[in-house]
Scaffold this motif. Sequence first.
Motif, PDB file in Angstrom:
ATOM      1  N   MET A   1     -11.841  17.662  11.690  1.00 45.56           N
ATOM      2  CA  MET A   1     -11.624  17.324  10.282  1.00 45.56           C
ATOM      3  C   MET A   1     -10.399  16.436  10.122  1.00 45.56           C
ATOM      4  O   MET A   1     -10.412  15.452   9.397  1.00 45.56           O
ATOM      5  N   ARG A   2      -9.295  16.758  10.851  1.00 44.78           N
ATOM      6  CA  ARG A   2      -8.068  15.965  10.726  1.00 44.78           C
ATOM      7  C   ARG A   2      -8.306  14.535  11.227  1.00 44.78           C
ATOM      8  O   ARG A   2      -7.827  13.565  10.621  1.00 44.78           O
ATOM      9  N   LEU A   3      -9.056  14.384  12.345  1.00 44.26           N
ATOM     10  CA  LEU A   3      -9.338  13.048  12.877  1.00 44.26           C
ATOM     11  C   LEU A   3     -10.168  12.238  11.899  1.00 44.26           C
ATOM     12  O   LEU A   3      -9.920  11.048  11.673  1.00 44.26           O
ATOM     13  N   PHE A   4     -11.174  12.879  11.297  1.00 45.43           N
ATOM     14  CA  PHE A   4     -12.011  12.192  10.329  1.00 45.43           C
ATOM     15  C   PHE A   4     -11.185  11.793   9.114  1.00 45.43           C
ATOM     16  O   PHE A   4     -11.313  10.681   8.591  1.00 45.43           O
ATOM     17  N   GLN A   5     -10.309  12.693   8.674  1.00 51.42           N
ATOM     18  CA  GLN A   5      -9.458  12.402   7.527  1.00 51.42           C
ATOM     19  C   GLN A   5      -8.552  11.222   7.814  1.00 51.42           C
ATOM     20  O   GLN A   5      -8.374  10.327   6.981  1.00 51.42           O
ATOM     21  N   ASP A   6      -7.929  11.179   8.998  1.00 54.49           N
ATOM     22  CA  ASP A   6      -7.026  10.088   9.348  1.00 54.49           C
ATOM     23  C   ASP A   6      -7.761   8.761   9.451  1.00 54.49           C
ATOM     24  O   ASP A   6      -7.193   7.708   9.143  1.00 54.49           O
ATOM     25  N   PHE A   7      -9.022   8.788   9.895  1.00 56.26           N
ATOM     26  CA  PHE A   7      -9.799   7.556   9.972  1.00 56.26           C
ATOM     27  C   PHE A   7     -10.129   7.017   8.593  1.00 56.26           C
ATOM     28  O   PHE A   7     -10.015   5.818   8.323  1.00 56.26           O
ATOM     29  N   LEU A   8     -10.529   7.896   7.696  1.00 56.31           N
ATOM     30  CA  LEU A   8     -10.998   7.469   6.384  1.00 56.31           C
ATOM     31  C   LEU A   8      -9.859   7.240   5.404  1.00 56.31           C
ATOM     32  O   LEU A   8      -9.949   6.356   4.535  1.00 56.31           O
ATOM     33  N   ASP A   9      -8.779   7.985   5.526  1.00 56.17           N
ATOM     34  CA  ASP A   9      -7.693   7.965   4.542  1.00 56.17           C
ATOM     35  C   ASP A   9      -6.581   7.011   4.996  1.00 56.17           C
ATOM     36  O   ASP A   9      -6.005   7.173   6.066  1.00 56.17           O
ATOM     37  N   GLN A  10      -6.243   6.054   4.152  1.00 59.02           N
ATOM     38  CA  GLN A  10      -5.212   5.066   4.461  1.00 59.02           C
ATOM     39  C   GLN A  10      -3.855   5.423   3.866  1.00 59.02           C
ATOM     40  O   GLN A  10      -2.907   4.647   3.988  1.00 59.02           O
ATOM     41  N   SER A  11      -3.733   6.583   3.243  1.00 61.86           N
ATOM     42  CA  SER A  11      -2.504   6.912   2.522  1.00 61.86           C
ATOM     43  C   SER A  11      -1.293   7.011   3.447  1.00 61.86           C
ATOM     44  O   SER A  11      -0.180   6.636   3.066  1.00 61.86           O
ATOM     45  N   LYS A  12      -1.481   7.510   4.663  1.00 63.59           N
ATOM     46  CA  LYS A  12      -0.346   7.652   5.577  1.00 63.59           C
ATOM     47  C   LYS A  12       0.286   6.300   5.866  1.00 63.59           C
ATOM     48  O   LYS A  12       1.517   6.142   5.795  1.00 63.59           O
ATOM     49  N   CYS A 146       7.255   6.387 -19.480  1.00 67.25           N
ATOM     50  CA  CYS A 146       7.416   5.079 -18.845  1.00 67.25           C
ATOM     51  C   CYS A 146       7.379   5.279 -17.333  1.00 67.25           C
ATOM     52  O   CYS A 146       8.294   5.879 -16.751  1.00 67.25           O
ATOM     53  N   ALA A 147       6.306   4.799 -16.687  1.00 65.67           N
ATOM     54  CA  ALA A 147       6.163   4.957 -15.239  1.00 65.67           C
ATOM     55  C   ALA A 147       7.083   3.998 -14.493  1.00 65.67           C
ATOM     56  O   ALA A 147       7.314   2.865 -14.925  1.00 65.67           O
ATOM     57  N   LEU A 148       7.602   4.483 -13.360  1.00 58.47           N
ATOM     58  CA  LEU A 148       8.569   3.733 -12.569  1.00 58.47           C
ATOM     59  C   LEU A 148       8.057   3.604 -11.129  1.00 58.47           C
ATOM     60  O   LEU A 148       6.880   3.767 -10.866  1.00 58.47           O
ATOM     61  N   SER A 149       8.940   3.311 -10.208  1.00 55.57           N
ATOM     62  CA  SER A 149       8.613   3.274  -8.790  1.00 55.57           C
ATOM     63  C   SER A 149       9.710   4.048  -8.049  1.00 55.57           C
ATOM     64  O   SER A 149      10.775   4.308  -8.608  1.00 55.57           O
ATOM     65  N   PRO A 150       9.472   4.465  -6.802  1.00 55.25           N
ATOM     66  CA  PRO A 150       8.384   4.046  -5.914  1.00 55.25           C
ATOM     67  C   PRO A 150       7.105   4.869  -6.104  1.00 55.25           C
ATOM     68  O   PRO A 150       7.153   6.038  -6.468  1.00 55.25           O
ATOM     69  N   SER A 151       5.998   4.218  -5.847  1.00 52.25           N
ATOM     70  CA  SER A 151       4.703   4.881  -5.881  1.00 52.25           C
ATOM     71  C   SER A 151       4.464   5.632  -4.582  1.00 52.25           C
ATOM     72  O   SER A 151       5.113   5.388  -3.567  1.00 52.25           O
ATOM     73  N   LEU A 152       3.517   6.560  -4.624  1.00 48.27           N
ATOM     74  CA  LEU A 152       3.042   7.189  -3.389  1.00 48.27           C
ATOM     75  C   LEU A 152       1.564   7.483  -3.537  1.00 48.27           C
ATOM     76  O   LEU A 152       1.049   7.613  -4.640  1.00 48.27           O
ATOM     77  N   TYR A 153       0.904   7.573  -2.395  1.00 47.15           N
ATOM     78  CA  TYR A 153      -0.517   7.906  -2.360  1.00 47.15           C
ATOM     79  C   TYR A 153      -0.697   9.280  -1.732  1.00 47.15           C
ATOM     80  O   TYR A 153      -0.271   9.525  -0.603  1.00 47.15           O
ATOM     81  N   PHE A 154      -1.334  10.182  -2.454  1.00 50.73           N
ATOM     82  CA  PHE A 154      -1.778  11.427  -1.845  1.00 50.73           C
ATOM     83  C   PHE A 154      -3.034  11.171  -1.018  1.00 50.73           C
ATOM     84  O   PHE A 154      -3.262  11.816  -0.005  1.00 50.73           O
ATOM     85  N   SER A 155      -3.861  10.225  -1.475  1.00 54.16           N
ATOM     86  CA  SER A 155      -5.087   9.866  -0.761  1.00 54.16           C
ATOM     87  C   SER A 155      -5.484   8.454  -1.162  1.00 54.16           C
ATOM     88  O   SER A 155      -5.301   8.054  -2.316  1.00 54.16           O
ATOM     89  N   LYS A 156      -5.996   7.699  -0.189  1.00 55.17           N
ATOM     90  CA  LYS A 156      -6.497   6.345  -0.449  1.00 55.17           C
ATOM     91  C   LYS A 156      -7.609   6.084   0.559  1.00 55.17           C
ATOM     92  O   LYS A 156      -7.374   5.694   1.688  1.00 55.17           O
ATOM     93  N   LEU A 157      -8.855   6.343   0.154  1.00 59.99           N
ATOM     94  CA  LEU A 157      -9.972   6.274   1.084  1.00 59.99           C
ATOM     95  C   LEU A 157     -10.483   4.850   1.232  1.00 59.99           C
ATOM     96  O   LEU A 157     -10.469   4.065   0.288  1.00 59.99           O
ATOM     97  N   LYS A 158     -10.935   4.558   2.436  1.00 59.64           N
ATOM     98  CA  LYS A 158     -11.513   3.255   2.714  1.00 59.64           C
ATOM     99  C   LYS A 158     -12.780   3.038   1.889  1.00 59.64           C
ATOM    100  O   LYS A 158     -13.364   3.982   1.367  1.00 59.64           O
TER     101      LYS A 158
END
Length: 362
Positions: A1-12, A146-158
Motif C-alpha cells: 500500500m505504501r509503495l502504491f501510495q508513493d507512486f500515485l501521490d506527488q505530495s511528498k 485571508c489565505a497566505l503562504s506557504p502552501s502544503l499538500y496532504f495529497s496530490k494524485l497523478k
Amino acid sequence: MRLFQDFLDQSKQLNQTPKHKRIFKKTDFIYHAPNKQYKVIFIGLKIPNLPAPLHYLNFFSTIGIPNSAVFLNQSAIKTTVLDTATTLVSTSPHMVGQLSAYSIKKDCYLNEQDLQFGHRESISGSLTNINIQRMNDELSFDLQICALSPSLYFSKLKFNLAEFWSLPAMCKGELFYKQQRYEIEGLASFEFAKSRNLSYMSCAFYVYQLINLDEQRQIIFTQYRDSFNHLISSRIYIRNILQDDLQFFDEQVQFNIKRIYPQIKTPNGQIMYLPREFEWLYQDEKISIQLEGCCRGDFKFGLGAGFVGSFYYTLTMNNEVFEGTGGYCEYIDCRALRWQEQNKEESLINKIEQVAPIMIKK
C-alpha cells in the motif's frame, strides 16, 4: 500500500521542493463547487488555540460523500451520496447541532466560489478575502479569511485524480455561542480537497492535529492507516508565514496512543475508541520533536465517520517548549476492533514494562 501510495501521490515531492524553486500557477489554489470533473469537494477552516471556553473553532463542508470508510457518514445521506452535502461547525463547549445535512439539489446553491448551504452556512469570495458565515441560535459567526503562504499538500494524485491542500490564513470576525459574543482573531488553516470519487485507497484510520506555535508558525500532524493497520503515511508539517518556509517530515514519524476513552458506538454503528493521552515523536540530525497531548473529552461527531475535538499539549522542539490548551484534533478509526484493541494492549504492556510508577488521573 505504501509503495502504491508513493507512486500515485506527488505530495511528498511538492512539499520537499525548496521555496525558491516552487513554481505554482494562480489556478493551483482555488476552492470551488463540484463540477463535471470533480464530484466530491471538501472545504475546511480550522482555528486552534482560541481562549477558553472556545479553545478551537472549525468549519468543515463535504459536498458529495466520498467512497472512503473514514469520510462516509451513512447517517447523513439525504438522497444519494452525490446529492448530499454536510457541514460540521463546532467549538469546545457542549453542542447538539454541530452537524447539518442537505440535499444539494433541493437545499443548496453552489456556484463557483459562492456556496450556500440551506439558510444556515455560506462561503464566498476569493482566497485573499473569503467570507464564511453561519446563522444559528446555538452557534453563529461572521468571519473574514485571508489565505497566505506557504502552501502544503496532504495529497496530490497523478492524472488529476484528486488533491488536498492547505494554506495558512489570518482570520478575523465575531462569534456568538448561546447569545454570548466573542471576538475571533488569529492564525487559522484553510483547506480544500477535490476528488473524482475514487475509492483507490482503503483508508480506515485518520488523525489530524493542528497547533499554532505562535503568531507566525503552525505545526500539523497527520497519519493514515488502511483496514489492515498498515501505515499509509505519518507526517509532520511546520510552516512559518513570516519566512514563507515549510518543513516537512514523513520518515519515522511516530504516533502513540497511551490512554483511551471507553469504546463508543457512532450513529453509523461503528465501534470506536477515542484517544485520551497520546504522543508524537520525530528526530533527525537537525531537529527533535516530542509532543505530549491529553484530549479534553469535547469530541463532536460529524467529520465523516468520526470526530473533532481539542487537547492540552506540551510540545518540545529542540530547546523550545510550547504549552497550550487549544490543540485541534480530528480522529476517525474504522479499523476492526482487533486492531484498535491491539493498540490498547500494546499501550498497557509498555506501561507495565516501565520501572517508574505512573499516576493516572481518574
